[in-house]
Design an enzyme around this catalytic site. Structure first.
Site, PDB file in Angstrom:
ATOM      1  N   GLY A   1       0.864  -1.173   0.000  1.00 21.04           N
ATOM      2  CA  GLY A   1       0.000   0.000   0.000  1.00 21.04           C
ATOM      3  C   GLY A   1       0.897   1.217   0.000  1.00 21.04           C
TER       4      GLY A   1
ATOM      5  N   SER B   1       3.246   3.366   2.788  1.00 24.57           N
ATOM      6  CA  SER B   1       3.708   3.346   4.176  1.00 24.57           C
ATOM      7  C   SER B   1       3.419   4.653   4.931  1.00 24.57           C
ATOM      8  CB  SER B   1       5.198   3.012   4.234  1.00 24.57           C
ATOM      9  OG  SER B   1       5.921   3.832   3.353  1.00 24.57           O
TER      10      SER B   1
ATOM     11  N   CYS C   1       6.144  -5.384   0.766  1.00 25.82           N
ATOM     12  CA  CYS C   1       6.322  -4.043   0.199  1.00 25.82           C
ATOM     13  C   CYS C   1       6.127  -2.941   1.258  1.00 25.82           C
ATOM     14  CB  CYS C   1       5.423  -3.879  -1.022  1.00 25.82           C
ATOM     15  SG  CYS C   1       6.104  -2.706  -2.182  1.00 25.82           S
TER      16      CYS C   1
ATOM     17  N   ARG D   1      12.541   3.647   0.664  1.00 20.14           N
ATOM     18  CA  ARG D   1      11.229   3.601  -0.006  1.00 20.14           C
ATOM     19  C   ARG D   1      11.412   3.897  -1.488  1.00 20.14           C
ATOM     20  NH1 ARG D   1       7.957   7.686   0.967  1.00 20.14           N
ATOM     21  NH2 ARG D   1       6.079   6.540   0.429  1.00 20.14           N
TER      22      ARG D   1
ATOM     23  N   ILE E   1       6.399  -3.368  -7.150  1.00 21.53           N
ATOM     24  CA  ILE E   1       5.649  -2.142  -7.486  1.00 21.53           C
ATOM     25  C   ILE E   1       6.099  -1.027  -6.543  1.00 21.53           C
ATOM     26  CG2 ILE E   1       3.356  -1.086  -7.659  1.00 21.53           C
ATOM     27  CD1 ILE E   1       2.217  -3.962  -7.830  1.00 21.53           C
TER      28      ILE E   1
ATOM     29  N   HIS F   1       5.475  -8.559  -4.089  1.00 24.96           N
ATOM     30  CA  HIS F   1       4.087  -8.939  -3.777  1.00 24.96           C
ATOM     31  C   HIS F   1       3.803 -10.377  -4.209  1.00 24.96           C
ATOM     32  CE1 HIS F   1       2.324  -4.943  -2.878  1.00 24.96           C
ATOM     33  NE2 HIS F   1       3.304  -4.497  -3.645  1.00 24.96           N
TER      34      HIS F   1
ATOM     35  N   GLU G   1       1.463 -12.277  -3.348  1.00 27.98           N
ATOM     36  CA  GLU G   1       0.002 -12.499  -3.451  1.00 27.98           C
ATOM     37  C   GLU G   1      -0.534 -12.160  -4.841  1.00 27.98           C
ATOM     38  OE1 GLU G   1       1.458  -9.980  -2.075  1.00 27.98           O
ATOM     39  OE2 GLU G   1       0.330  -8.162  -2.536  1.00 27.98           O
TER      40      GLU G   1
END
Ligand code: GLN
Length: 199
Positions: free
Chosen positions: A46, A48, A77, A104, A134, A170, A172
């Site tokens: 998402g 941070s 991430c 980041r 991403i 990621h 997932e």
């Protein structure tokens, strides 16, 4: 076994499918009190800075740090950024669960997102698994107790410390369940133990 997914912001839905695949029971966590009822937690990707803002507002920090003393957390991430010791951004307050320093967006902006195959050492063979990056963070430093699970182009992108697992990518999004299995069910991935690494 009930595994929580922090559902304040970001891509938490996809993790429910991976937990389902593994026969684990996904619980969307929106309040600190819900941590009392689960055996492990996922902090999803998402943003941070937004996660920091919402976790402060909802008073998550203390309960989550206590939770992490007993139970495993898997961060992907932005979740990895939240688990770091140092996040190098004044709007990010990390939980300091992994002795790592992160940059980041170290792999660039949204247009620099990519999928790569990473060799992962499973019990007795190496498997190449897809990993989607991403606006991913780079892990720039790791402390002594941190184990390396995967590297991409010489950069560490998956780590473990104690019970906790942190990934810059990621899994997932590619239906990859081995890291969830590793964090919550079994020790199936071998690591490059305590390899020293400088920024
Ligand atoms: N760059 C985002 C951040 O700083 C993380 C991106 C992601 O989770 N895919 O939090």
């Amino acid at each position: 076994m009930k595994i929580g997914i922090l559902a304040l912001q970001g891509d938490y839905e996809k993790h429910t499918q991976i937990l389902d695949q593994l026969g684990l029971d996904p619980i969307l966590v929106r309040y600190p009190i819900e941590l009392l009822d689960i055996e492990g937690l996922i902090i999803p990707g998402g943003e941070s800075t937004t996660l920091t803002h919402l976790m402060k507002r909802m008073n998550f920090y203390e309960t989550m740090i206590d939770f992490a003393k007993e139970k495993p957390i898997l961060g992907t991430c932005a979740g990895l950024i939240m688990m770091a010791k140092v996040a190098n951004h004044n709007l990010v307050k990390p939980l300091e669960l992994l002795d790592i320093e992160v940059d980041r967006n170290g792999y660039g902006r949204q247009i620099h997102s990519f999928i790569e195959y990473l060799p992962i050492q499973l019990n007795n063979h190496i498997e190449n698994i897809p990993a989607t990056f991403i606006r991913a963070p780079k892990i720039s430093k790791i402390g002594k107790g941190v184990e390396i699970l995967a590297e991409y182009n010489g950069e560490i992108c998956a780590v473990k410390q104690g019970k906790h697992v942190g990934l810059a990518f990621h899994p997932e999004l590619d239906g990859v369940s081995i890291f969830h299995k590793f964090a919550f069910i079994s020790n199936s991935i071998s690591s490059n133990k305590e390899k020293p690494h400088a920024a």
